[in-house]
Scaffold this motif. Structure first.
Motif, mmCIF file in Angstrom:
data_model
loop_
_atom_site.group_PDB
_atom_site.id
_atom_site.type_symbol
_atom_site.label_atom_id
_atom_site.label_comp_id
_atom_site.label_asym_id
_atom_site.label_seq_id
_atom_site.Cartn_x
_atom_site.Cartn_y
_atom_site.Cartn_z
ATOM 1 N N ILE A 153 0.681 -1.192 0.132
ATOM 2 C CA ILE A 153 -0.128 -0.031 -0.007
ATOM 3 C C ILE A 153 0.843 1.114 -0.061
ATOM 4 O O ILE A 153 0.419 2.065 -0.768
ATOM 5 C CB ILE A 153 -0.910 0.029 1.288
ATOM 6 C CG1 ILE A 153 -2.158 -1.060 1.047
ATOM 7 C CG2 ILE A 153 -1.704 1.326 1.449
ATOM 8 C CD1 ILE A 153 -2.790 -1.253 2.459
ATOM 9 N N ALA A 154 1.806 1.230 0.857
ATOM 10 C CA ALA A 154 2.984 2.452 1.007
ATOM 11 C C ALA A 154 3.438 2.754 -0.402
ATOM 12 O O ALA A 154 3.624 3.642 -0.950
ATOM 13 C CB ALA A 154 3.928 2.093 1.929
ATOM 14 N N ASN A 155 3.848 1.552 -0.975
ATOM 15 C CA ASN A 155 4.509 1.824 -2.387
ATOM 16 C C ASN A 155 3.601 2.274 -3.570
ATOM 17 O O ASN A 155 3.885 2.965 -4.186
ATOM 18 C CB ASN A 155 5.366 0.307 -2.801
ATOM 19 C CG ASN A 155 6.431 0.234 -2.241
ATOM 20 O OD1 ASN A 155 7.377 0.913 -2.049
ATOM 21 N ND2 ASN A 155 6.562 -0.985 -1.643
ATOM 22 N N LYS A 156 2.309 1.957 -3.457
ATOM 23 C CA LYS A 156 1.452 2.383 -4.148
ATOM 24 C C LYS A 156 1.179 3.669 -4.117
ATOM 25 O O LYS A 156 0.944 4.515 -4.977
ATOM 26 C CB LYS A 156 -0.171 1.650 -4.316
ATOM 27 C CG LYS A 156 0.011 0.302 -4.866
ATOM 28 C CD LYS A 156 -1.325 -0.549 -4.657
ATOM 29 C CE LYS A 156 -1.296 -1.949 -5.134
ATOM 30 N NZ LYS A 156 -2.489 -2.459 -4.944
ATOM 31 N N LEU A 157 1.151 4.099 -2.939
ATOM 32 C CA LEU A 157 1.105 5.749 -2.400
ATOM 33 C C LEU A 157 2.343 6.389 -2.928
ATOM 34 O O LEU A 157 2.068 7.468 -3.680
ATOM 35 C CB LEU A 157 0.810 5.795 -0.965
ATOM 36 C CG LEU A 157 -0.440 5.293 -0.377
ATOM 37 C CD1 LEU A 157 -0.066 5.445 1.398
ATOM 38 C CD2 LEU A 157 -1.608 6.221 -0.726
ATOM 39 N N ILE A 158 3.236 5.861 -2.823
ATOM 40 C CA ILE A 158 4.502 6.666 -3.263
ATOM 41 C C ILE A 158 4.398 6.551 -4.866
ATOM 42 O O ILE A 158 4.815 7.780 -5.462
ATOM 43 C CB ILE A 158 5.788 5.887 -2.668
ATOM 44 C CG1 ILE A 158 5.908 5.704 -1.255
ATOM 45 C CG2 ILE A 158 6.972 6.359 -3.522
ATOM 46 C CD1 ILE A 158 7.105 4.916 -0.697
ATOM 47 N N LYS A 159 4.208 5.530 -5.327
ATOM 48 C CA LYS A 159 4.076 5.666 -7.086
ATOM 49 C C LYS A 159 2.910 6.633 -7.417
ATOM 50 O O LYS A 159 3.162 7.300 -8.579
ATOM 51 C CB LYS A 159 3.814 4.386 -7.442
ATOM 52 C CG LYS A 159 3.894 4.065 -8.917
ATOM 53 C CD LYS A 159 3.730 2.724 -9.539
ATOM 54 C CE LYS A 159 3.929 2.694 -11.011
ATOM 55 N NZ LYS A 159 4.943 1.986 -11.561
#
Length: 187
Positions: A153-159
């Motif tokens: 989820i954090a990586n999706k937010l970063i992306k």
């Protein structure tokens, strides 16, 4: 006798002249005291107005950051909300960040788990990046305290933030290369 007495005199003409200068200065200060008091009060009023102006501005900006963080939580379907407040007097101004799961009372960030703190920190950094973009963003193991689901989820937010605000992103030692591949446009 006068010559003998002069040896014992503590006061000479230069001290008397200095006394006259001081008395004239004191009389001028007394004459201008009302004007000086008005100037001092005006300066204090101006300082208070400036503090109020900056306090309101800081509060408004923090409200923007809070809204962005909470919208990130909503978009990621994380049932958490965050409150950011100013605390203290202007000279000792602090930012308080509190968070809670939906319908719970907010708690200080220090009372949260490492994973919750990481997720709030990531959302805070990304929100600040959207409000005032920086050309470079560096994350040191952003998913370290996150389980695999929340790391994703954090990586999706970063992306998503990278798509809106192109920046150079540097990440150190991700948990797995899989998460790094999810972020990369090209390798």
């Amino acid at each position: 006798i006068d010559k003998e007495l002069i040896q014992y005199m503590d006061v000479d003409d230069s001290l008397l002249v200095e006394k006259d200068h001081l008395m004239k200065s004191l009389k001028q200060i007394a004459a201008n005291q009302e004007d000086l008091e008005k100037d001092i009060h005006s300066a204090l009023d101006t300082e208070n107005k400036m503090e109020d102006t900056y306090y309101r501005k800081f509060k408004r900006e923090l409200k923007k950051v809070q809204t962005k963080i909470n919208s990130k939580f909503q978009s990621a379907e994380i049932k958490v909300y965050c409150k950011i407040r100013l605390e203290g007097s202007f000279e000792e101004l602090k930012v308080s960040i509190k968070a809670a799961a939906a319908k719970e009372q907010t708690r200080k960030v220090t009372a949260l788990s490492g994973g919750q703190i990481s997720m709030i920190s990531i959302c805070l950094i990304l929100s600040l990046q959207e409000i005032k973009p920086s050309p470079l963003c560096m994350f040191d193991e952003p998913g370290m305290f996150l389980d695999d689901k929340n790391a994703e989820i954090a990586n999706k937010l970063i992306k998503a933030t990278l798509e809106e605000n192109p920046i150079q992103l540097i990440m150190f030692l991700p948990k797995s290369s899989r998460q790094l591949y999810l972020l990369a446009d090209s390798l």
